[in-house]
Design an enzyme around this catalytic site. Sequence first.
Site, PDB file in Angstrom:
ATOM      1  N   VAL A  14     -33.230  -2.246  28.553  1.00 17.39           N
ATOM      2  CA  VAL A  14     -33.734  -0.976  29.116  1.00 17.39           C
ATOM      3  C   VAL A  14     -33.349  -0.771  30.585  1.00 17.39           C
ATOM      4  O   VAL A  14     -33.554   0.310  31.132  1.00 17.39           O
ATOM      5  CB  VAL A  14     -35.269  -0.842  28.954  1.00 17.39           C
ATOM      6  CG1 VAL A  14     -35.643  -0.576  27.512  1.00 17.39           C
ATOM      7  CG2 VAL A  14     -36.011  -2.048  29.517  1.00 17.39           C
TER       8      VAL A  14
ATOM      9  N   LYS B 223     -46.008  -0.302  37.182  1.00 19.84           N
ATOM     10  CA  LYS B 223     -46.712   0.477  36.158  1.00 19.84           C
ATOM     11  C   LYS B 223     -47.380   1.701  36.796  1.00 19.84           C
ATOM     12  O   LYS B 223     -47.475   2.761  36.179  1.00 19.84           O
ATOM     13  CB  LYS B 223     -47.741  -0.400  35.444  1.00 19.84           C
ATOM     14  CG  LYS B 223     -47.114  -1.467  34.529  1.00 19.84           C
ATOM     15  CD  LYS B 223     -46.408  -0.856  33.329  1.00 19.84           C
ATOM     16  CE  LYS B 223     -46.026  -1.885  32.276  1.00 19.84           C
ATOM     17  NZ  LYS B 223     -45.350  -1.300  31.112  1.00 19.84           N
TER      18      LYS B 223
ATOM     19  N   THR C  51     -50.582 -10.283  22.238  1.00 19.49           N
ATOM     20  CA  THR C  51     -49.170 -10.002  21.920  1.00 19.49           C
ATOM     21  C   THR C  51     -48.353 -11.215  22.341  1.00 19.49           C
ATOM     22  O   THR C  51     -48.896 -12.223  22.790  1.00 19.49           O
ATOM     23  CB  THR C  51     -48.655  -8.773  22.714  1.00 19.49           C
ATOM     24  OG1 THR C  51     -48.661  -9.117  24.108  1.00 19.49           O
ATOM     25  CG2 THR C  51     -49.468  -7.539  22.468  1.00 19.49           C
TER      26      THR C  51
ATOM     27  N   ASP D 138     -34.052  -3.405  21.187  1.00 25.70           N
ATOM     28  CA  ASP D 138     -34.598  -4.529  21.966  1.00 25.70           C
ATOM     29  C   ASP D 138     -33.418  -5.266  22.591  1.00 25.70           C
ATOM     30  O   ASP D 138     -32.291  -5.201  22.085  1.00 25.70           O
ATOM     31  CB  ASP D 138     -35.389  -5.493  21.065  1.00 25.70           C
ATOM     32  CG  ASP D 138     -36.433  -6.298  21.837  1.00 25.70           C
ATOM     33  OD1 ASP D 138     -37.645  -6.037  21.663  1.00 25.70           O
ATOM     34  OD2 ASP D 138     -36.040  -7.186  22.626  1.00 25.70           O
TER      35      ASP D 138
ATOM     36  N   TYR E 281     -45.786  -5.910  39.144  1.00 29.36           N
ATOM     37  CA  TYR E 281     -46.023  -5.286  37.830  1.00 29.36           C
ATOM     38  C   TYR E 281     -47.008  -4.131  37.961  1.00 29.36           C
ATOM     39  O   TYR E 281     -46.771  -3.037  37.442  1.00 29.36           O
ATOM     40  CB  TYR E 281     -46.552  -6.358  36.880  1.00 29.36           C
ATOM     41  CG  TYR E 281     -46.935  -5.887  35.495  1.00 29.36           C
ATOM     42  CD1 TYR E 281     -45.967  -5.608  34.539  1.00 29.36           C
ATOM     43  CD2 TYR E 281     -48.279  -5.765  35.129  1.00 29.36           C
ATOM     44  CE1 TYR E 281     -46.323  -5.209  33.256  1.00 29.36           C
ATOM     45  CE2 TYR E 281     -48.646  -5.371  33.858  1.00 29.36           C
ATOM     46  CZ  TYR E 281     -47.668  -5.093  32.925  1.00 29.36           C
ATOM     47  OH  TYR E 281     -48.030  -4.697  31.652  1.00 29.36           O
TER      48      TYR E 281
HETATM   49  N1  LIG Z   1     -50.250  -7.418  26.040  1.00 29.90           N
HETATM   50  C1  LIG Z   1     -51.052  -6.808  26.881  1.00 29.90           C
HETATM   51  O1  LIG Z   1     -52.227  -7.168  27.023  1.00 29.90           O
HETATM   52  C2  LIG Z   1     -50.554  -5.645  27.705  1.00 29.90           C
HETATM   53  C3  LIG Z   1     -51.427  -5.059  28.611  1.00 29.90           C
HETATM   54  C4  LIG Z   1     -50.990  -3.976  29.357  1.00 29.90           C
HETATM   55  C5  LIG Z   1     -49.702  -3.475  29.155  1.00 29.90           C
HETATM   56  N2  LIG Z   1     -48.864  -4.073  28.275  1.00 29.90           N
HETATM   57  C6  LIG Z   1     -47.534  -3.474  28.086  1.00 29.90           C
HETATM   58  O2  LIG Z   1     -47.273  -3.335  26.702  1.00 29.90           O
HETATM   59  C7  LIG Z   1     -45.860  -3.245  26.486  1.00 29.90           C
HETATM   60  C8  LIG Z   1     -45.457  -4.152  25.358  1.00 29.90           C
HETATM   61  O3  LIG Z   1     -45.709  -5.488  25.766  1.00 29.90           O
HETATM   62  P1  LIG Z   1     -46.173  -6.635  24.790  1.00 29.90           P
HETATM   63  O4  LIG Z   1     -47.439  -7.173  25.298  1.00 29.90           O
HETATM   64  O5  LIG Z   1     -46.088  -6.160  23.355  1.00 29.90           O
HETATM   65  O6  LIG Z   1     -45.065  -7.718  25.157  1.00 29.90           O
HETATM   66  P2  LIG Z   1     -44.086  -8.621  24.311  1.00 29.90           P
HETATM   67  O7  LIG Z   1     -43.541  -9.584  25.301  1.00 29.90           O
HETATM   68  O8  LIG Z   1     -44.741  -9.146  23.092  1.00 29.90           O
HETATM   69  O9  LIG Z   1     -42.932  -7.606  23.884  1.00 29.90           O
HETATM   70  C9  LIG Z   1     -42.030  -7.084  24.808  1.00 29.90           C
HETATM   71  C10 LIG Z   1     -40.705  -6.802  24.093  1.00 29.90           C
HETATM   72  O10 LIG Z   1     -39.820  -6.269  25.095  1.00 29.90           O
HETATM   73  C11 LIG Z   1     -38.552  -6.897  24.950  1.00 29.90           C
HETATM   74  N3  LIG Z   1     -37.854  -6.879  26.224  1.00 29.90           N
HETATM   75  C12 LIG Z   1     -38.007  -7.697  27.289  1.00 29.90           C
HETATM   76  N4  LIG Z   1     -37.124  -7.370  28.249  1.00 29.90           N
HETATM   77  C13 LIG Z   1     -36.413  -6.298  27.786  1.00 29.90           C
HETATM   78  C14 LIG Z   1     -35.367  -5.511  28.307  1.00 29.90           C
HETATM   79  N5  LIG Z   1     -34.830  -5.752  29.526  1.00 29.90           N
HETATM   80  N6  LIG Z   1     -34.875  -4.502  27.558  1.00 29.90           N
HETATM   81  C15 LIG Z   1     -35.385  -4.257  26.324  1.00 29.90           C
HETATM   82  N7  LIG Z   1     -36.357  -4.974  25.759  1.00 29.90           N
HETATM   83  C16 LIG Z   1     -36.866  -5.991  26.499  1.00 29.90           C
HETATM   84  C17 LIG Z   1     -38.859  -8.301  24.469  1.00 29.90           C
HETATM   85  O11 LIG Z   1     -37.714  -8.876  23.823  1.00 29.90           O
HETATM   86  C18 LIG Z   1     -40.033  -8.069  23.535  1.00 29.90           C
HETATM   87  O12 LIG Z   1     -39.612  -7.815  22.206  1.00 29.90           O
HETATM   88  C19 LIG Z   1     -45.225  -3.586  27.838  1.00 29.90           C
HETATM   89  O13 LIG Z   1     -44.822  -2.401  28.489  1.00 29.90           O
HETATM   90  C20 LIG Z   1     -46.355  -4.257  28.601  1.00 29.90           C
HETATM   91  O14 LIG Z   1     -46.187  -4.137  29.997  1.00 29.90           O
HETATM   92  C21 LIG Z   1     -49.255  -5.154  27.554  1.00 29.90           C
END
Ligand SMILES: NC(=O)c1ccc[n+]([C@@H]2O[C@H](COP(=O)([O-])OP(=O)(O)OC[C@H]3O[C@@H](n4cnc5c(N)ncnc54)[C@H](O)[C@@H]3O)[C@@H](O)[C@H]2O)c1
Length: 251
Positions: free
Chosen positions: A60, A157, A188, A37, A153
Amino acid sequence: MGRLHNKVAIITGAASSMGLAAVKLFTQEGAKVVATDIAFEQLQTVTAGMENVLCLTLDVTSEEQWNKVVADAKSAFGKVDILINNAGVSFHKTLLEETLEGWNRTVNLNLTSVFLGLQSVIPAMQENGGGSIVNCVSLAAVIGSADNGAAAYAAAKGGVRALSKHAAVNFAKDNIRVNSVYPGAILTGAAERHGVTDRAVLGKAFEGIIPLPPFAGEALDIANGYLYLASDESKFVTGEELIIDGGWSSK
Ligand SMILES: NC(=O)c1ccc[n+]([C@@H]2O[C@H](COP(=O)([O-])OP(=O)(O)OC[C@H]3O[C@@H](n4cnc5c(N)ncnc54)[C@H](O)[C@@H]3O)[C@@H](O)[C@H]2O)c1
């Protein structure tokens, strides 16, 4: 024996939510996990005391850090079997609000990041005789009503969706599978940053939109999808899209 017995997995965005749920689940299922992370201190705190977890810093968007993570994973555990490209962030700017700088930042974080991950991990998987890559996409790449306020976004995606299929077809010969998980509305850190910390509250907002109660998912729902696609149970599955959305996209 666990479903990931003897496997080595790299997980991005592992310090919270879906990424952290995957770290817990994968270690329970017998994997050795390289948890990464950008928020390294948080990552160390939330994984403290967990066995078979190596914590590494990974932004990343950094090619150099990706190469270091793969090299460190190989020296710590000897190989890489699984990559979960979980990290991603939405900045909720509409098409007309978005700036070029914001567009580039979002595409860099959500799409270029996956390109860099594939480039650095695939050679290690080729050396190892195969592997499984799971990319986190979003319902925003499939239906325009999901995350309406996030133009860059959704586009980024959508790029991950296409890149996943491209990689699936081109690296099947190396026994490397590439699949994607599509979360819908999941409680989340992303929702929490918008003040929603309760799944029932998030569900209330999606009642009438998502058919299946409680109308919002949790991080473990997505981690379970990652687990199936990472494990050998899906050994004849590649280029696939696993939508986990309580039926939202079926309406
Ligand atoms: N929560 C939702 O409803 C939802 C819906 C569709 C897609 N997503 C996708 O799910 C995945 C996880 O998201 P989440 O909801 O658990 O979010 P979150 O914000 O809880 O977690 C994201 C994590 O990514 C880390 N992060 C941020 N920038 C970064 C970087 N440059 N390099 C490495 N790590 C980095 C953050 O520190 C965090 O720990 C993402 O790809 C998000 O786009 C989430």
